[in-house]
Every structure is written in structure tokens, then in C-alpha cells.
Design a protein around this motif. Structure first.
Motif, PDB file in Angstrom:
ATOM      1  N   ASP A  10       0.824  -1.225   0.000  1.00  0.00           N
ATOM      2  CA  ASP A  10       0.000   0.000   0.000  1.00  0.00           C
ATOM      3  C   ASP A  10       0.850   1.262   0.000  1.00  0.00           C
ATOM      4  N   ARG A  11       2.078   1.172   0.484  1.00  0.00           N
ATOM      5  CA  ARG A  11       2.953   2.345   0.517  1.00  0.00           C
ATOM      6  C   ARG A  11       3.520   2.674  -0.848  1.00  0.00           C
ATOM      7  N   THR A  12       3.261   1.804  -1.814  1.00  0.00           N
ATOM      8  CA  THR A  12       3.767   2.026  -3.171  1.00  0.00           C
ATOM      9  C   THR A  12       2.666   2.328  -4.160  1.00  0.00           C
ATOM     10  N   ILE A  13       1.663   1.461  -4.235  1.00  0.00           N
ATOM     11  CA  ILE A  13       0.685   1.605  -5.316  1.00  0.00           C
ATOM     12  C   ILE A  13      -0.249   2.794  -5.135  1.00  0.00           C
ATOM     13  N   PHE A  14      -0.428   3.277  -3.905  1.00  0.00           N
ATOM     14  CA  PHE A  14      -1.353   4.385  -3.684  1.00  0.00           C
ATOM     15  C   PHE A  14      -0.657   5.745  -3.610  1.00  0.00           C
ATOM     16  N   ARG A  15       0.624   5.781  -3.919  1.00  0.00           N
ATOM     17  CA  ARG A  15       1.366   7.032  -3.909  1.00  0.00           C
ATOM     18  C   ARG A  15       1.909   7.314  -5.300  1.00  0.00           C
ATOM     19  N   LYS A  16       1.591   8.490  -5.818  1.00  0.00           N
ATOM     20  CA  LYS A  16       1.984   8.794  -7.194  1.00  0.00           C
ATOM     21  C   LYS A  16       3.484   8.747  -7.390  1.00  0.00           C
ATOM     22  N   THR A  17       4.232   9.247  -6.398  1.00  0.00           N
ATOM     23  CA  THR A  17       5.680   9.316  -6.552  1.00  0.00           C
ATOM     24  C   THR A  17       6.314   7.928  -6.589  1.00  0.00           C
ATOM     25  N   LYS A  18       5.731   6.975  -5.815  1.00  0.00           N
ATOM     26  CA  LYS A  18       6.290   5.625  -5.766  1.00  0.00           C
ATOM     27  C   LYS A  18       5.590   4.666  -6.720  1.00  0.00           C
ATOM     28  N   GLY A  19       4.332   4.961  -7.040  1.00  0.00           N
ATOM     29  CA  GLY A  19       3.585   4.075  -7.925  1.00  0.00           C
ATOM     30  C   GLY A  19       4.235   3.926  -9.282  1.00  0.00           C
ATOM     31  N   ALA A  20       4.897   5.009  -9.735  1.00  0.00           N
ATOM     32  CA  ALA A  20       5.554   4.964 -11.040  1.00  0.00           C
ATOM     33  C   ALA A  20       6.718   3.981 -11.058  1.00  0.00           C
ATOM     34  N   LEU A  21       7.221   3.626  -9.862  1.00  0.00           N
ATOM     35  CA  LEU A  21       8.338   2.681  -9.787  1.00  0.00           C
ATOM     36  C   LEU A  21       7.889   1.252 -10.088  1.00  0.00           C
ATOM     37  N   LEU A  22       6.583   1.003  -9.972  1.00  0.00           N
ATOM     38  CA  LEU A  22       6.043  -0.324 -10.251  1.00  0.00           C
ATOM     39  C   LEU A  22       5.491  -0.342 -11.678  1.00  0.00           C
ATOM     40  N   ASN A  23       6.304  -0.779 -12.627  1.00  0.00           N
ATOM     41  CA  ASN A  23       5.798  -0.900 -13.989  1.00  0.00           C
ATOM     42  C   ASN A  23       4.844  -2.098 -14.069  1.00  0.00           C
ATOM     43  N   TRP A  24       4.274  -2.304 -15.247  1.00  0.00           N
ATOM     44  CA  TRP A  24       3.275  -3.368 -15.368  1.00  0.00           C
ATOM     45  C   TRP A  24       3.894  -4.744 -15.156  1.00  0.00           C
ATOM     46  N   SER A  25       5.104  -4.939 -15.588  1.00  0.00           N
ATOM     47  CA  SER A  25       5.766  -6.230 -15.409  1.00  0.00           C
ATOM     48  C   SER A  25       5.890  -6.579 -13.920  1.00  0.00           C
ATOM     49  N   LYS A  26       6.251  -5.607 -13.099  1.00  0.00           N
ATOM     50  CA  LYS A  26       6.381  -5.847 -11.663  1.00  0.00           C
ATOM     51  C   LYS A  26       5.010  -6.053 -11.016  1.00  0.00           C
ATOM     52  N   ARG A  27       4.020  -5.316 -11.473  1.00  0.00           N
ATOM     53  CA  ARG A  27       2.674  -5.472 -10.914  1.00  0.00           C
ATOM     54  C   ARG A  27       2.115  -6.859 -11.238  1.00  0.00           C
ATOM     55  N   LEU A  28       2.358  -7.320 -12.439  1.00  0.00           N
ATOM     56  CA  LEU A  28       1.899  -8.657 -12.811  1.00  0.00           C
ATOM     57  C   LEU A  28       2.638  -9.707 -11.984  1.00  0.00           C
ATOM     58  N   GLN A  29       3.916  -9.476 -11.738  1.00  0.00           N
ATOM     59  CA  GLN A  29       4.700 -10.375 -10.892  1.00  0.00           C
ATOM     60  C   GLN A  29       4.113 -10.436  -9.476  1.00  0.00           C
ATOM     61  N   ILE A  30       3.694  -9.302  -8.958  1.00  0.00           N
ATOM     62  CA  ILE A  30       3.081  -9.243  -7.619  1.00  0.00           C
ATOM     63  C   ILE A  30       1.762  -9.993  -7.600  1.00  0.00           C
ATOM     64  N   ILE A  31       0.936  -9.767  -8.618  1.00  0.00           N
ATOM     65  CA  ILE A  31      -0.371 -10.429  -8.701  1.00  0.00           C
ATOM     66  C   ILE A  31      -0.209 -11.944  -8.719  1.00  0.00           C
ATOM     67  N   LYS A  32       0.700 -12.431  -9.570  1.00  0.00           N
ATOM     68  CA  LYS A  32       0.898 -13.878  -9.676  1.00  0.00           C
ATOM     69  C   LYS A  32       1.513 -14.454  -8.400  1.00  0.00           C
ATOM     70  N   GLY A  33       2.388 -13.692  -7.756  1.00  0.00           N
ATOM     71  CA  GLY A  33       3.001 -14.165  -6.519  1.00  0.00           C
ATOM     72  C   GLY A  33       1.999 -14.306  -5.393  1.00  0.00           C
ATOM     73  N   ILE A  34       1.107 -13.325  -5.262  1.00  0.00           N
ATOM     74  CA  ILE A  34       0.052 -13.401  -4.239  1.00  0.00           C
ATOM     75  C   ILE A  34      -0.850 -14.596  -4.505  1.00  0.00           C
ATOM     76  N   ALA A  35      -1.176 -14.807  -5.782  1.00  0.00           N
ATOM     77  CA  ALA A  35      -2.025 -15.952  -6.146  1.00  0.00           C
ATOM     78  C   ALA A  35      -1.354 -17.270  -5.767  1.00  0.00           C
ATOM     79  N   GLU A  36      -0.046 -17.382  -5.996  1.00  0.00           N
ATOM     80  CA  GLU A  36       0.668 -18.615  -5.659  1.00  0.00           C
ATOM     81  C   GLU A  36       0.705 -18.830  -4.145  1.00  0.00           C
ATOM     82  N   GLY A  37       0.904 -17.753  -3.382  1.00  0.00           N
ATOM     83  CA  GLY A  37       0.912 -17.873  -1.928  1.00  0.00           C
ATOM     84  C   GLY A  37      -0.423 -18.315  -1.382  1.00  0.00           C
ATOM     85  N   LEU A  38      -1.508 -17.721  -1.888  1.00  0.00           N
ATOM     86  CA  LEU A  38      -2.853 -18.115  -1.460  1.00  0.00           C
ATOM     87  C   LEU A  38      -3.161 -19.549  -1.846  1.00  0.00           C
ATOM     88  N   LEU A  39      -2.770 -19.924  -3.056  1.00  0.00           N
ATOM     89  CA  LEU A  39      -3.006 -21.293  -3.510  1.00  0.00           C
ATOM     90  C   LEU A  39      -2.328 -22.291  -2.568  1.00  0.00           C
TER      91      LEU A  39
END
Length: 483
Positions: free
Chosen positions: A202-231
Motif C-alpha cells: 500500500d505504501r507504493t501503489i497508492f502514492r503517485k511518486t512511488k507508484g511509477a516505480l512499479l511498472n506493469w511487469s512488476k505489478r503482474l509479478q506481484i499479482i501472480k506471486g500473491i495468487a501462488e501464496g494463497l493457492l
């Protein structure tokens, strides 16, 4: 088997010891005391803005026990009583449990209390990483150069808040937080975790200055990682996290996500089990509709939260619900569905991504997220299905059903982009005092379209006092308290 039987016997002994304590409560106290059956739990949450939704008023009452030298002292032993959970925190029992766990898991070790004090500068404010409903987490630097996160439990934390967290010792996965050790010193109860360098999502994606540091490739990596952990939690342990949100997702140096803060988690009897509780815990905006309204939870409860989380990662916006207007899923889920239907998902994507994303992949991720965030749990996929859909473009996706619209003058079906171009900050505050009430107020501070300043307007507030719900508009901050 002998160890398990011994642990069960000790659990029964604690319940037996609680019965006479309740029976000897001073009769001069006119307040009603209700003891509810405690339910299994996992790691106590120490994330910011952790919110509980009790189905009844929460009361903590000072007990005056006949024949005892001090309240809360039984047979010379110091204990902590939580009447809502019906549990006694027996320091000696917790100590034995930690020693037993350490013997069975060599990598799990005991830390000296004075070593922890030194590592955290005496639990100083500058070392604080977060505070939640069960305790406070501090950053610590050990003599061997290791940096860790130390969770210091509150005095009123119940025994299951600590005990079941030790299950993490046997759970090892790259997308789950790792438990390293423990410390019991007098009334202090501390668990030590690995330190995750980049902090919470939350300290990254909801802040404009830091959100830009998360490109789409990293965001997709986060999404898939969370899914694997939950699974992994769902498939191998049937564990329901029940408070999945950006605050509880930590990012390491390689931007790999780690699911943390299992304070609301429970273990089911099977992967298809559906259970009911009178004690609903979670965070507004992420809690599944059937769980919030009826206390029914299952593995599909986490699936709903995951869907909301994915939409937030894609959009950089928070999801919030208007409960008093019949909202069951939240504004972000509703907006995303309308944009998906109208083929305008470019309006949903976080502006910080600019054009640096693959449209077909984002469209697929959004559709998967909407399927996860369906109001009926029967319409949601399992995490096994979710990971398959995220990793294989050949799997055909069904169309998500339209979310229920708001009532009482709420949004209509035509207002598909009512929040486009805006961002909002939601602050969940839990206020407790000696009075027998638990009050939660949500304040939403909306940023104007120029993005230069906040309007400083109280848009929505909800107060639950003995079942009484009040709305407060921006023109009046007077709160009516029922007699």
C-alpha cells in the motif's frame, strides 16, 4: 500423538479454569458478560488501520474475583482474560509451547529479551514498523548483522492470537512471511520474523511518486506471486487468511510479494468447508459480502479479497464500500465492471503506467479479478483456477456478473466512470474506551481533480453504537448518541 493429547488436555484445562472465574464476577457489576466460543486463528495482524466488525458490542470488564489478592490472578499465576474470546493467556503455557516448538523445528530459535531490547532501542518509536489489533511490530538490528521484524504482543492479546501463529514455523513458501524465533520474558510475548526490505504494497501503489516505480511487469509479478501464496495456503493447509489487503502484502528487494499478518486467519476442516462465526473480522473494502453480512467464511472469502486487491494493483485506487447504501462489493469493483462491459478499461489503468503495459494482459487480469470479486461465492473460481487463468491465455474466461447497484440514491448503471480521474484516501479508525461500545468511523478525504489539494470534506461516516447507525454530512459534525 501423546504430545497432541497433552496439548488438547491443556486446552481443556484452560477452559475449565475460566468457568469459576466468570462465576465469581462481582454481582454489583450490572453489565452483561457474554462468553463466546473462541475460534482457531493464525498470526496476529500488526498492519495499520486494521478493522474489526463485531456482530455484537465488544466489552472488556475489570473482574473482581472473590478470594483473589488481585483481579486477574488465579492460584498465584498472572493471567490475562479476554471475555469475548473466552481465553486465558497463561504465560507458562505459552512458554512451554514455544520450547516444544523449538525442539521440533531446529531453525526456530529463542531470542534473549535484552538482545531484543538492544536491537529495537528499547522499542523506540523510530523503530516502529506498524501497529494492529494484537500488537506492534518493530525493526531490529541484531549483533550478527541480521535485520528482523519483531512483533510485540499487547497485554490483552488472547492465547490463540499467539499459539496458532506458531503454525507458520512449518509453512514454507516464497510468497509467505517466514517466522524465525520467539521470546517470552515475564509478561512480554514476542515473535521474530524475517525483515522484508521494501515494506507493504500500500505504501507504493497508492502514492503517485512511488507508484511509477512499479511498472506493469512488476505489478503482474506481484499479482501472480500473491495468487501462488494463497493457492499454497488453500491447497495444502485449508487456511483462510480473511484479511488480505495491500497493507498485508510485503515486497522484497526483487519486488516478490510476501503475504503477512495472519491475525484473522482460520483453518478449515476441508477445502470445500463453509463455516460460520459470530465474530467477523476484516477490513472494509476487502471483506466478502457473505462474510460481512452473515459471518459465513470459506476459501472463497480470500478469493473475493484477492479480486479486489488485483483491481487496486491495476488501477492504483482504493476500494471502499458504502454499507448504508446497500454496497456489497465497493466502488472500484463496480466501476471496473462497467469499464470492462463498455470496453473502456484504459480508464481503469493507473495513470502512473502511462502506455507501458500490454492491453490484452491487463484486460485478462481485470476479468479474472472481477470473477473473483463476484458477490455469490459459488460464482467465484478457486485459487487453483485463478492461477491457471493468470498463467495460460488459452483458458476461456466466463463473463462476470454485474454487481448490485447502490440504493438510496446511489450510482446508476450509466455512471460507469463516476470516479475516473479521482483518487481518495480511506482511513479506518477504531475508537475504544472504558465505555461498553466499539465505534468505527470511516473518513474519506477526496482529492480534487487538479490533484493540488484536498477538499478537507467529510464525505461519509458510519458509527455503530449498540446497533444504532448514524450518517454525518459535511455541514455538521455533531454526533447523536442514543440514550
Amino acid at each position: 500423538m501423546a504430545d497432541e493429547l497433552g496439548a488438547a488436555q491443556h486446552e481443556i484445562d484452560m477452559y475449565i479454569r475460566l468457568i469459576p472465574l466468570i462465576a465469581l464476577v462481582d454481582g454489583s457489576n450490572n453489565r452483561r458478560v457474554t462468553v463466546t466460543e473462541g475460534e482457531p486463528s493464525m498470526v496476529p495482524s500488526c498492519s495499520d488501520h486494521h478493522t474489526r466488525f463485531p456482530s455484537r458490542v465488544v466489552e472488556f470488564i475489570d473482574l473482581h474475583v472473590q478470594g483473589a489478592a488481585k483481579p486477574g490472578e488465579i492460584a498465584g499465576k498472572s493471567v490475562t482474560v479476554d471475555l469475548q474470546e473466552g481465553k486465558i493467556m497463561d504465560i507458562e503455557a505459552v512458554l512451554k509451547l514455544c520450547i516444544h516448538t523449538e525442539k521440533n523445528y531446529p531453525g526456530f530459535r529463542r531470542f534473549d529479551f535484552f538482545q531484543i531490547m538492544e536491537a529495537t532501542d528499547g522499542f523506540s518509536e523510530k523503530r516502529k514498523l506498524g501497529k494492529g489489533g494484537f500488537g506492534t511490530v518493530y525493526k531490529g538490528h541484531l549483533h550478527d548483522g541480521l535485520t528482523v521484524a519483531m512483533k510485540r504482543f499487547d497485554a490483552d492479546a488472547a492465547i490463540f492470537d499467539f499459539k496458532t501463529e506458531l503454525q507458520l514455523v512449518s509453512i514454507h513458501h516464497g510468497n509467505l512471511i517466514k517466522l524465525l524465533g520467539w521470546c517470552i520474558h515475564e509478561k512480554e510475548r514476542i515473535l521474530v520474523y524475517e525483515y522484508i526490505q521494501k515494506g507493504s504494497l500500500d505504501r507504493t501503489i497508492f502514492r503517485k511518486t512511488k507508484g511509477a516505480l512499479l511498472n506493469w511487469s512488476k505489478r503482474l509479478q506481484i499479482i501472480k506471486g500473491i495468487a501462488e501464496g494463497l493457492l499454497y495456503l488453500h491447497k495444502h493447509y485449508w487456511i483462510v487468511h480473511r484479511d488480505l489487503k495491500p497493507n498485508n502484502i510485503l515486497l522484497d528487494l526483487d519486488t516478490n510479494p510476501r503475504i503477512a499478518d495472519f491475525g484473522s486467519a482460520v483453518t478449515l476442516v476441508s477445502d470445500v468447508a463453509e463455516e460460520h462465526t459470530g465474530r467477523v473480522v476484516g477490513t472494509s473494502g476487502y471483506i466478502a459480502p457473505e462474510y460481512a453480512s452473515q459471518g459465513i467464511y470459506s476459501l472463497k472469502t480470500d478469493v473475493f479479497s484477492f479480486g479486489v486487491l488485483v483491481l487496486e494493483i491495476i488501477s492504483g485506487r482504493r476500494n471502499f464500500t458504502m454499507e448504508l447504501q446497500g454496497d456489497t462489493v465497493g466502488n472500484l469493483v463496480r466501476d471496473a465492471w462497467h469499464m470492462w462491459r463498455d470496453e473502456k478499461l484504459h480508464e481503469l489503468v493507473d495513470p502512473a503506467l502511462s502506455d507501458g503495459y500490454d492491453s490484452p494482459v491487463i484486460i485478462r487480469c481485470t476479468q479474472v479479478a472481477l470473477l473473483c470479486a463476484q458477490e455469490d461465492p459459488a460464482d467465484r473460481p478457486t485459487m487453483t483456477d485463478v492461477t491457471a487463468m493468470l498463467n495460460s491465455e488459452s483458458i476461456l474466461l466466463s463473463d462476470p456478473k454485474e454487481p448490485t447497484e447502490l440504493t438510496n440514491g446511489g450510482a446508476s448503471a450509466d455512471s460507469s466512470s463516476s470516479y475516473t480521474g479521482q483518487s481518495s484516501k480511506t482511513i479506518d479508525i477504531t475508537i475504544t474506551s472504558s465505555a461498553p461500545v466499539s465505534t468505527r468511523i470511516r473518513i474519506i478525504v477526496d482529492r480534487d481533480l487538479t490533484g493540488e489539494k484536498y477538499n478537507q470534506q467529510l464525505l461519509y461516516s458510519r458509527i455503530d453504537i449498540d446497533g444504532c447507525k448514524k450518517m454525518i454530512d459535511s455541514s455538521s459534525l455533531c454526533i447523536g448518541i442514543p440514550k
